[in-house]
Design a protein around this motif. Sequence first.
Motif: not given
Length: 349
Positions: A157-174
Amino acid sequence: MAAGLAVVTGMALLSAGVAVTLLDGSSGTGETAKPKSPFTVAFGGDVHFEGMLRARLDASPDTALGPVAAQLKAADLAMVNLETAVTTAGTQAPKQFAFRAPPTAFRALKSAGVDVTTMANNHGMDFGETGLNDSLAAGRQAGMPVVGIGRNAAEAYKPHTVTVKGAKVAVIGATQVLDDNLIQAWTATDAKAGMASAKDAPRLVQAVQAARKSADVVIVNLHWGQELNSCATPVQRQLAAQLADAGADAIVGSHAHVLQAGGYLKGKYVHYGLGNFAFYNSSGRTAQSGVLTLTFDPGSKGTRVSKADWAPAVIGNGLPQPLSGAAAQQARASWEALRSCADVRPTPA
């Protein structure tokens, strides 16, 4: 007067070794806080490397996804649903269709511009826990983040987190789709490897809420829906509303092998079904494909989806071939008509 006091106070804190952000946006250490700006995220549907796609992968992994790669590379972040185990070992699960691919599958995705993939689906564990562990290892080796599977529930359930143009993006799959006889074996628990299950809606909602606390944008990529049903099911609608309320900014899914509707729900963007993407046995309705590109725009109410672009394609020889001109307009109109049996709108209002 207030500005001067703030600067003086900031300098005092700096002298005490405390990190502060000054009114000019600097940290006081010579660095300036990076402002957030609009960015794009592209999504493709189900991908595997069976049939003629395996031959293509073996011959040239760097061009295995063909011309659609240009659309994925054009986005700041791109993801797909990898519907196969990435392994050369393991024991096949007791099911009719089982997919597996060599580790070069991740190389092919990276070369096509894919930045993260979900493997939470009804094929990610086709070769058991051995295949799952091999998939995780191959992803790490290739530098390809994988969400939706893990050595335990916390990882799955842990998201992949990445910073894109200054924004922190969290991606979850299920996944909400699992064969009945495999649900227990394939679902991750605190003590067992497996997949993040969307059948456990409270657990998925909890993951979204946790990600929301620190991320500017939360994206959930789901495997859900009913095969060959172009209408969003009541189960899909219910889960989409729950995740939107929990803080997901975009909820994107696949599995039905046909396109489903996309649009706004409760101010968030929901695409119920992207259809097949790189898939060996597609024709007719199941060959309708495309790339969804969402633009996220920072504002006073947070970073929201300000634009959604559907670039239609038709699968030929296993690969999505982008459409243009009148053919693209007609395909886009057909896709927009799918909202008649869903609960999403073309605009946020």
